[in-house]
Design a protein around this motif. Structure first.
Motif, short mmCIF file in Angstrom:
data_model
loop_
_atom_site.label_atom_id
_atom_site.label_comp_id
_atom_site.label_asym_id
_atom_site.label_seq_id
_atom_site.Cartn_x
_atom_site.Cartn_y
_atom_site.Cartn_z
N CYS A 41 0.84 -1.20 0.00
CA CYS A 41 0.00 0.00 0.00
C CYS A 41 0.88 1.26 0.00
O CYS A 41 1.90 1.32 0.69
N TYR A 43 -0.10 4.38 0.93
CA TYR A 43 -0.54 5.45 1.82
C TYR A 43 0.31 5.47 3.10
O TYR A 43 1.31 6.14 3.17
N CYS A 44 -0.11 4.70 4.11
CA CYS A 44 0.53 4.92 5.41
C CYS A 44 1.62 3.91 5.71
O CYS A 44 1.83 2.94 5.00
N GLY A 47 2.09 -0.39 6.06
CA GLY A 47 2.76 -1.22 5.07
C GLY A 47 2.01 -2.49 4.73
O GLY A 47 2.59 -3.59 4.74
N CYS A 48 0.70 -2.36 4.42
CA CYS A 48 -0.10 -3.55 4.13
C CYS A 48 0.25 -4.12 2.76
O CYS A 48 0.43 -3.38 1.79
N CYS A 76 -7.66 -1.07 4.91
CA CYS A 76 -8.57 -0.03 5.39
C CYS A 76 -9.25 0.64 4.18
O CYS A 76 -8.91 0.33 3.04
N ILE A 210 -5.09 -0.69 10.38
CA ILE A 210 -4.81 -2.14 10.36
C ILE A 210 -4.00 -2.56 11.60
O ILE A 210 -4.00 -3.74 11.98
S1 SF4 Z 1 -3.61 0.78 7.11
FE1 SF4 Z 1 -2.83 -0.46 5.44
S2 SF4 Z 1 -4.37 -0.28 3.83
FE2 SF4 Z 1 -4.72 1.39 5.26
S3 SF4 Z 1 -3.57 3.11 4.44
FE3 SF4 Z 1 -2.25 2.08 5.92
S4 SF4 Z 1 -1.04 0.65 4.70
FE4 SF4 Z 1 -2.80 1.26 3.45
#
Ligand code: SF4
Length: 745
Positions: A41, A43-44, A47-48, A76, A210
Motif C-alpha cells: 500500500c 498510503y501509510c 505497510g499492508c 482499510c 490495520i
Molecule cells: S492501514 Fe494499510 S491499507 Fe490502510 S492506508 Fe495504511 S497501509 Fe494502506
C-alpha cells in the motif's frame, strides 16, 4: 441520469453483472482482472501487502494479501480504493512550463534543460546553497537514495529536507539522542505479545487502522490510551487518560517518579545499559502525583494505576504518533518516553518497545537512505569517519560530502522568505495545505526566482504556483521498496503505465543527472531501480539498517523482511533492535534525559479562548491530493468539521451543523461545519487538516521544535464564531420568527 434510467428501462446490467473469479469466486465481473500484481500500500506506514488487479492495462481493483504478515488480507478504506487514484482526473500528464503567467505543455527535454539552466544560474549567482529541495515520504527507497546523491553531490546543495520533518522528525531526533541512532526498536508482533500497551497521542484507529488488528489479536493486553480527545482509539482503551493538551511530559515524569519511589524499575537493566539514572531520580522527585495531577488534569488515582500497570507488566509496548511529535518539545517528549521504557527494561524484548508509529508509506526509507537529516545508513554528517567511508564507497572526494546538515524544511521556507533560498524543487508534497502558518509559506514561495514542483497530480494548490511542473508516476506505476514502521522492507511493483508523458521519479532523477553531467560518476550503469537497490545494499552493509542480505526475490517470497538483514542471514523472522542491550552510542549505553515540562507556546486567552487540535480521519490522506479524487472516500468524508464541547457551544449559542469561522492571530478558516460533541473537552476544539478549502494551516503557528524542527501543529489559541453566511441566515430566521409572531415592523 437518462430518462430510460429514471424509468427503470436501463439497469446498467453490464456494469453491475457478476461472474466467477478463478481465485476469489463470485464477484463483480468488472473487477475480475487478467492478472494480479503483488505490491505494498502507498498510503501509510503500516505497510499492508496487497494485489492490484489489472484488466486490459487498467487497474480495476485491489485485494489485501492474505499471506502478508502485516495485514493478513485486510485493508482499510484508503487501501481498498487505492486503484482509483491511478485514473484520477487530476493526474499530471505533461511537463508544464510557465510562460507569460500560464503553465503550458513542453517536452521533457525542454522542461529538464530549463530546470538545470535555472538552478545552475541561481547557484552561480547566489552560491550552491541558494537551491533548496523538499521531498517526501512517498517515493521508493531506491528513489530516495538516488535523489539524495543527485541533490547533495550532483546539484551540490545541502539545503535538502523532506516533508517527513512535518510528521516524524521528533521521533528521529528522540531516538538518536536516547539510543545513538534512529530506528524503531520493536515490531508489530509486540502489539500481540505485550501485556500492557500504552499509546500516547496515537489515534491508530483512524490513522493506522490495520494496526488495530494486531491489538485485537492480543486477548491478555491492558490498553492504556493517553489523549486530550476521546478518539476512536481511546474508545477501545481499558484505561483512558484524558490529559490536558501537551501535558504528556509531566505525565511521563510523574509515572517515572512513582515507579522509582515504589521500586518498580529494572535496576539491572538501568545499571548495565543506561547512563544518567542518578540525575533522573533527583529530577523527577518534584513530579509527585499531586503535582502531575494538577498539570495534566488527571486524578492521582489514574496516575498511580497507570504506573502500577506499567511497573508490573512483563512486557510493555509504548507507542506514539503525531500527538507527541507535533510539538515544540516533540524530540524531548520522545526522550521522556524512551526514559520510561529504559528504566522499566522495556527495550529489545518480545512485546517491549518504545515504538514510533510513523506516517507515510516510506518515511522510513528516506530516514535510512535519504541524505536529509542523516547521511545514508544513519551515518552522521558531523562524523569524519562516516563521511570518509561513504566517499570511499562512492569513489569521490570526501570534501564533497557536507560536514553538517543543511536547512530543515521550516528553515528552507524561512530561507525563501529572507531570499537566502532563491530556487526550490518540491517533490511529491503539497505544502500549501500541509505547512503551518500558510501566509508565511506563501510569502516564501512567491519570493522565489524559480519553483519546480514534481508530482503525480496537477493541479494541486502547490503545482498551481510552480514555474515548472514535472509529472511523476505514482504508486502502482513504478518499482522499488518501502520500509514500514516496524522496519519491514516490502516490494512495490508496477502494475500499469503512468498516464500521458509522466515518468517515474527514478527516471526523472537519472535524466537530470545526465543533463548535469554527473550520471556516469554517481550512477554508473544505472538504468532501473534494482541498480540503486544493489548499491544501497552495499552502502548499508554493517550499519544498523543493514540491507546487504536482501534481494527483490526474497522480499517477494516472504512478503517483506525486517532489517537488519546482513548478507548470509538464513533465518527470517521478527527482529528487534538492541536485544543485547548495546546501543550505538560512544559507551554502548542508552542515555536518560531530564526533560522539564513546559506549557505550550500559545496559551488561550480571553480573545482566543480555545486550544485548537488538528489531526486526521480514516477516509483521507494528507492534503487529499489522492483521496479527494476517490469517490467512495469523498462521499464518506466530503468536508472538514470543527468539534466543540456541548458546554462551549451552549455558551456561544451555537448549534450542531452551524457554519463557523475559526480565527487565530494569523488568519481565519471560514465556513466550517460545527460538530457539538463530548469527544473534545471544554476549552478545546478539533479540526482535521486534510482540506484545502478549509485549511487548518491558515490558523496554525510558526513554532518549531528547536531540536527536530517539527512544527507545533497541535495547539494554537483560536476563537470560534458564527460565519458570515450563517449569521445572515440566523438573522433572517429570527426576523422571520419575529414577523410570524407579529412583533416586526
Ligand atoms: S492501514 Fe494499510 S491499507 Fe490502510 S492506508 Fe495504511 S497501509 Fe494502506
Amino acid at each position: 441520469m437518462s430518462l430510460r434510467r429514471k424509468l427503470g428501462l436501463e439497469i446498467l446490467a453490464e456494469k453491475y453483472s457478476y461472474d466467477e473469479d478463478p481465485q476469489y469466486g463470485h464477484t463483480s465481473a468488472q473487477k475480475i482482472p487478467d492478472r494480479w500484481v503483488p505490491t505494498t500500500c502507498g498510503y501509510c506506514s503500516v505497510g499492508c501487502g496487497m494485489f492490484i488487479g489489472v484488466k486490459d492495462g487498467r487497474a480495476v481493483t485491489v485485494r489485501g494479501n492474505p499471506n502478508h504478515p502485516v495485514n493478513l488480507g485486510k485493508l482499510c478504506p484508503k487501501g481498498l480504493s487505492e486503484h482509483y487514484t491511478l485514473e484520477a482526473p487530476n493526474r499530471a500528464k505533461h511537463p508544464l512550463l510557465r510562460r507569460k503567467g500560464k503553465l503550458v505543455p513542453v517536452s521533457w527535454d525542454e522542461a529538464l534543460d530549463t530546470m538545470v539552466e535555472k538552478f545552475r544560474a541561481t547557484q552561480e549567482r547566489y552560491g550552491p546553497d541558494a537551491l533548496g529541495v523538499i521531498s517526501t515520504g512517498q517515493l521508493v527507497t531506491e528513489e530516495f537514495y538516488t535523489l539524495g546523491k543527485l541533490v547533495q553531490l550532483g546539484f551540490g546543495t545541502k539545503n535538502y529536507d523532506g516533508n517527513t520533518t512535518l510528521c516524524m522528525a521528533s521521533a528521529v531526533s528522540g531516538y538518536k539522542r536516547s539510543f545513538g541512532s534512529d530506528g524503531p526498536p520493536g515490531a508489530y508482533e509486540d502489539l500481540q505479545k505485550a501485556d500492557v500497551i500504552f499509546l500516547i497521542g496515537a489515534n491508530i484507529a483512524d490513522n493506522h487502522p490495520i494496526l488495530c488488528q494486531h491489538l485485537e489479536a492480543n486477548p491478555r493486553k491492558t490498553l492504556i490510551v493517553a489523549d486530550p480527545r476521546v478518539t476512536k482509539t481511546a474508545m477501545m482503551a481499558d484505561l483512558f487518560l484524558p490529559l490536558k493538551p501537551r501535558s504528556d511530559i509531566a505525565l511521563l515524569n510523574g509515572l517515572m517518579h512513582v515507579l522509582i519511589q515504589t521500586g518498580q524499575i529494572d535496576c539491572e537493566y538501568v545499571t548495565n545499559h543506561t547512563t544518567g539514572f542518578a540525575s533522573l531520580v533527583k529530577f523527577v522527585e518534584k513530579y509527585t502525583p499531586a503535582q502531575v495531577a494538577q498539570i495534566t488534569g488527571l486524578s492521582e488515582d489514574l496516575i498511580l494505576k497507570t504506573a502500577y500497570l506499567i511497573g508490573n507488566a512483563q512486557a510493555a509496548f509504548i507507542g506514539w504518533t503525531m500527538g507527541v511529535n507535533h510539538s515544540t518539545q516533540g524530540a524531548e517528549t520522545v526522550n521522556a518516553i524512551n526514559n520510561l521504557a529504559l528504566i522499566t527494561g522495556n527495550v529489545g524484548r518480545t512485546g517491549a518497545s518504545p515504538f514510533s508509529i510513523t506516517g507515510q508509506c516510506n518515511a522510513m526509507g528516506t530516514r535510512e537512505a535519504g541524505f536529509t537529516s542523516s547521511l545514508p545508513g544513519y551515518r552522521k554528517f558531523e562524523n569524519a569517519e562516516d563521511r570518509n567511508e561513504l566517499a570511499r564507497l562512492w569513489k569521490i572526494d570526501a570534501h564533497r560530502i557536507p560536514s553538517s546538515r543543511g536547512l530543515a524544511y521550516p528553515d528552507i521556507v524561512e530561507g525563501a522568505v529572507s531570499k537566502k533560498i532563491r530556487a526550490l524543487w518540491i517533490i511529491a508534497t503539497n505544502p500549501i495545505v500541509s505547512f503551518p502558518n500558510l501566509d508565511v509559506l506563501k510569502q516564501g514561495l512567491e519570493t522565489l526566482d524559480f519553483l519546480v514542483v514534481q508530482d503525480g497530480f496537477h493541479p494541486t494548490p502547490t503545482t498551481e504556483l510552480a514555474d515548472l511542473v514535472l509529472p511523476a508516476a505514482i504508486w502502482g506505476e513504478k518499482e522499488g521498496t518501502y520500509t514500514n514502521s516496524e522496519r519491514r522492507v516490502s516490494k512495490v511493483n508496477r502494475a500499469v503505465a503512468p498516464p500521458g508523458d509522466a515518468k517515474s521519479d527514478f527516471d526523472i532523477f537519472l535524466t537530470l543527472a545526465d543533463k548535469l553531467g554527473c550520471r556516469d560518476e554517481l550512477f554508473p550503469g544505472w538504468t532501473c531501480p534494482v541498480h540503486a537497490f544493489e548499491e544501497w545494499k552495499h552502502v548499508s552493509q554493517g550499519r544498523l539498517c543493514d540491507y546487504s542480505g536482501l534481494t527483490y526475490e526474497l522480499l517477494e517470497q516472504h512478503h517483506g523482511i525486517q532489517w537488519p538483514f546482513p548478507e548470509g542471514t538464513t533465518e527470517i523472522g521478527t527482529t528487534r533492535l538492541y536485544a543485547d542491550g548495546r546501543f550505538p552510542t560512544e559507551d554502548g549505553k542508552a542515555k536518560l534525559f531530564c526533560i522539564e515540562w513546559t506549557p505550550f507556546p500559545e496559551q488561550p486567552n480571553q480573545q482566543f479562548p480555545f486550544v485548537l487540535n488538528t489531526g486526521r480521519t480514516v477516509e483521507h490522506w494528507h492534503t487529499r491530493t489522492k483521496t479527494g479524487q476517490v469517490p467512495i472516500l469523498e462521499r464518506m468524508s466530503p468536508n472538514a468539521w470543527l468539534e466543540m464541547n456541548t458546554r462551549d457551544a451552549q455558551s456561544l449559542q451555537l448549534k450542531p451543523h452551524d457554519r463557523v469561522d475559526v480565527i487565530s492571530r494569523r488568519g481565519r478558516v471560514r465556513n466550517v461545519e460545527l460538530r457539538v460533541t463530548e469527544i473534545v473537552a471544554p476549552g478545546q476544539v478539533f479540526m482535521p487538516f486534510h482540506f484545502a478549502e478549509t485549511n487548518a494551516n491558515q490558523v496554525t503557528q510558526s513554532a518549531f521544535d528547536p531540536i527536530s524542527r517539527e512544527p507545533n501543529y497541535k495547539q494554537c489559541a483560536v476563537s470560534v464564531q458564527l460565519s458570515g453566511s450563517a449569521k445572515q441566515e440566523r438573522g433572517n430566521d429570527t426576523q422571520h420568527r419575529k414577523t410570524s409572531m407579529g412583533v416586526s415592523q
